[in-house]
Design a protein around this motif. Sequence first.
Motif, PDB file in Angstrom:
ATOM      1  N   TYR A  68      36.418 107.544   4.378  1.00  0.00           N
ATOM      2  CA  TYR A  68      36.173 107.635   5.820  1.00  0.00           C
ATOM      3  C   TYR A  68      36.146 106.291   6.543  1.00  0.00           C
ATOM      4  O   TYR A  68      36.002 106.252   7.756  1.00  0.00           O
ATOM      5  N   LYS A  69      36.244 105.189   5.799  1.00  0.00           N
ATOM      6  CA  LYS A  69      36.055 103.839   6.356  1.00  0.00           C
ATOM      7  C   LYS A  69      34.687 103.736   7.043  1.00  0.00           C
ATOM      8  O   LYS A  69      34.552 103.284   8.175  1.00  0.00           O
ATOM      9  N   LEU A  70      33.674 104.171   6.306  1.00  0.00           N
ATOM     10  CA  LEU A  70      32.296 104.115   6.772  1.00  0.00           C
ATOM     11  C   LEU A  70      31.430 103.501   5.675  1.00  0.00           C
ATOM     12  O   LEU A  70      31.862 103.340   4.532  1.00  0.00           O
ATOM     13  N   GLY A  71      30.176 103.189   6.003  1.00  0.00           N
ATOM     14  CA  GLY A  71      29.211 102.757   4.998  1.00  0.00           C
ATOM     15  C   GLY A  71      28.990 101.258   4.942  1.00  0.00           C
ATOM     16  O   GLY A  71      29.482 100.485   5.777  1.00  0.00           O
ATOM     17  N   ALA A  72      28.261 100.857   3.907  1.00  0.00           N
ATOM     18  CA  ALA A  72      27.752  99.480   3.808  1.00  0.00           C
ATOM     19  C   ALA A  72      28.846  98.440   3.599  1.00  0.00           C
ATOM     20  O   ALA A  72      28.627  97.256   3.868  1.00  0.00           O
ATOM     21  N   PHE A  82      43.006  98.309   7.649  1.00  0.00           N
ATOM     22  CA  PHE A  82      42.748  99.317   6.608  1.00  0.00           C
ATOM     23  C   PHE A  82      42.492 100.679   7.239  1.00  0.00           C
ATOM     24  O   PHE A  82      41.682 100.824   8.160  1.00  0.00           O
ATOM     25  N   LYS A  83      43.176 101.700   6.717  1.00  0.00           N
ATOM     26  CA  LYS A  83      43.004 103.065   7.202  1.00  0.00           C
ATOM     27  C   LYS A  83      42.305 103.911   6.138  1.00  0.00           C
ATOM     28  O   LYS A  83      42.526 103.717   4.945  1.00  0.00           O
ATOM     29  N   PRO A  84      41.454 104.843   6.556  1.00  0.00           N
ATOM     30  CA  PRO A  84      40.808 105.729   5.575  1.00  0.00           C
ATOM     31  C   PRO A  84      41.850 106.449   4.730  1.00  0.00           C
ATOM     32  O   PRO A  84      42.888 106.887   5.244  1.00  0.00           O
ATOM     33  N   GLN A  85      41.552 106.567   3.431  1.00  0.00           N
ATOM     34  CA  GLN A  85      42.510 107.159   2.502  1.00  0.00           C
ATOM     35  C   GLN A  85      42.264 108.648   2.251  1.00  0.00           C
ATOM     36  O   GLN A  85      43.062 109.303   1.571  1.00  0.00           O
ATOM     37  N   ALA A  86      41.139 109.162   2.724  1.00  0.00           N
ATOM     38  CA  ALA A  86      40.795 110.588   2.581  1.00  0.00           C
ATOM     39  C   ALA A  86      40.647 111.012   1.126  1.00  0.00           C
ATOM     40  O   ALA A  86      40.781 112.193   0.796  1.00  0.00           O
ATOM     41  N   ARG A  87      40.399 110.035   0.244  1.00  0.00           N
ATOM     42  CA  ARG A  87      40.128 110.344  -1.157  1.00  0.00           C
ATOM     43  C   ARG A  87      39.290 109.219  -1.732  1.00  0.00           C
ATOM     44  O   ARG A  87      39.205 108.125  -1.163  1.00  0.00           O
ATOM     45  N   ASN A  88      38.663 109.467  -2.863  1.00  0.00           N
ATOM     46  CA  ASN A  88      37.808 108.461  -3.489  1.00  0.00           C
ATOM     47  C   ASN A  88      38.605 107.227  -3.880  1.00  0.00           C
ATOM     48  O   ASN A  88      39.831 107.270  -4.032  1.00  0.00           O
ATOM     49  N   SER A  89      37.892 106.126  -4.096  1.00  0.00           N
ATOM     50  CA  SER A  89      38.547 104.841  -4.341  1.00  0.00           C
ATOM     51  C   SER A  89      39.440 104.866  -5.566  1.00  0.00           C
ATOM     52  O   SER A  89      40.581 104.387  -5.527  1.00  0.00           O
ATOM     53  N   VAL A  90      38.951 105.418  -6.673  1.00  0.00           N
ATOM     54  CA  VAL A  90      39.748 105.385  -7.902  1.00  0.00           C
ATOM     55  C   VAL A  90      41.021 106.217  -7.750  1.00  0.00           C
ATOM     56  O   VAL A  90      42.086 105.850  -8.270  1.00  0.00           O
ATOM     57  N   GLN A  91      40.949 107.325  -7.009  1.00  0.00           N
ATOM     58  CA  GLN A  91      42.141 108.129  -6.777  1.00  0.00           C
ATOM     59  C   GLN A  91      43.159 107.371  -5.927  1.00  0.00           C
ATOM     60  O   GLN A  91      44.374 107.562  -6.067  1.00  0.00           O
ATOM     61  N   SER A  92      42.679 106.487  -5.070  1.00  0.00           N
ATOM     62  CA  SER A  92      43.556 105.722  -4.193  1.00  0.00           C
ATOM     63  C   SER A  92      44.289 104.603  -4.924  1.00  0.00           C
ATOM     64  O   SER A  92      45.429 104.277  -4.583  1.00  0.00           O
ATOM     65  N   ILE A  93      43.649 104.018  -5.952  1.00  0.00           N
ATOM     66  CA  ILE A  93      44.265 102.850  -6.593  1.00  0.00           C
ATOM     67  C   ILE A  93      45.004 103.162  -7.885  1.00  0.00           C
ATOM     68  O   ILE A  93      45.836 102.363  -8.324  1.00  0.00           O
ATOM     69  N   ILE A  94      44.741 104.307  -8.509  1.00  0.00           N
ATOM     70  CA  ILE A  94      45.401 104.642  -9.780  1.00  0.00           C
ATOM     71  C   ILE A  94      46.925 104.553  -9.680  1.00  0.00           C
ATOM     72  O   ILE A  94      47.585 104.004 -10.564  1.00  0.00           O
ATOM     73  N   PRO A  95      47.541 105.073  -8.600  1.00  0.00           N
ATOM     74  CA  PRO A  95      49.004 104.967  -8.518  1.00  0.00           C
ATOM     75  C   PRO A  95      49.511 103.525  -8.421  1.00  0.00           C
ATOM     76  O   PRO A  95      50.702 103.278  -8.646  1.00  0.00           O
ATOM     77  N   LEU A  96      48.635 102.572  -8.079  1.00  0.00           N
ATOM     78  CA  LEU A  96      49.040 101.183  -7.911  1.00  0.00           C
ATOM     79  C   LEU A  96      48.980 100.384  -9.211  1.00  0.00           C
ATOM     80  O   LEU A  96      49.324  99.197  -9.223  1.00  0.00           O
TER      81      LEU A  96
END
Length: 389
Positions: free
Chosen positions: A213-217, A232-246
């Motif tokens: 959500y691009k929110l939080g601490a 940076f735009k919200p990815q609508a998924r958890n961090s690990v799901q966002s970076i695994i393809p990279l």
Amino acid sequence: MKSFRADYVFPVYADPIKNGIVTVDDQGKIIAVAESNKPPSGPIQQVSGIITPGFINTHCHTELSHLQNRVKPRGGLVNFIKDIQALRNTDQQEVLDAIAKADQEMYDNGIVAVGDISNSNNSVAMKKQSKLYYHTFIETFGFLPERATEVFEKALALLNEFKPGGCSITPHAPYSVSKELFKLIKKYSDNADNNLLSIHNQECEDENKFYRYKLGAFLDLYDHFGMDISYFKPQARNSVQSIIPLLSSKQKVLLVHNTCTNLKDIYFIKRFDKKINWCFCPNANLYIEGRLPKIDLFVDQGFNITLGTDSLASNSKLCILSEMQAIQQKFPSIGLPRLTEWATRNGAEYLGIDDEKGTLAPGKTPGLNLISGLDGFKITPETTVKKLA
């Protein structure tokens, strides 16, 4: 040659042996592992407890050892990062002395190999003379896309200072590495023979909240460091799901901490052709966030699981037995044989040193640990580890 008979021997590659006997030569090479009814010739020293291979610590930061007892516990990851950065400028000799002391502490606690994170060359001299095997992870930070090339080139230069020892270039964490920097590391990894990756993963809920959500601490953290992350735009998924393809499919990947990793994340990762390993550092999780990962979710999922200590900035000691104890206390269904496998063979396999370490197989030099003060196969507050060879 020396022979030791213990209440149990854990070869790790085979079932535990009651009243087992381990014979090693003067260099610590395993000559034989035998049952008590097949004793070797020569004297046998009787010891009380369980003999295991030496421990593998797959995640440590020796260069932060001077920060022991200087970072407030349970302040959360974002405050921990701020404190670490504020305390980094310390007298150089104090830093070097603490690094050497940490190396000796790990040796005394039965650790034989370490996956060590480095952001500087402070640990180079120690590693050249250490009795332990080290693989150094040159850690990259750079969440601003325009800095990706500069950060990567600095990492390459630092990598050369650790050669010819085992070393590789790795991303720090999803929240500190831009997609552009991830791509540079992937290109390098795809063309390298051996570039092990070790990534801090989902240490707190705010990491997932930021990616979804691009929110939080973490917004406060970037502001604290004067970083404009408007791109940076919200990815609508958890961090690990966002970076695994990279990440490279060629290299082994260690996801470290996993404090807030859930079953959906695990299943998502299974969809990709990646060489994923998990590392748990429970005492550091308790120190920083005051909570543990749901470690039982990872059992029997088909992944390699290892253990680490993290740094003395987030832990009272560098001791794999202490990490095993923390896990068994919270997850009693995870027994000592399985924990020993995580602490020995699995770490050796991830670091690529399983031809020498990780199991009590004849011909290997894994080190011998004696674990005493157990209640059956249960680790207690009185349980200790001692190096036998």
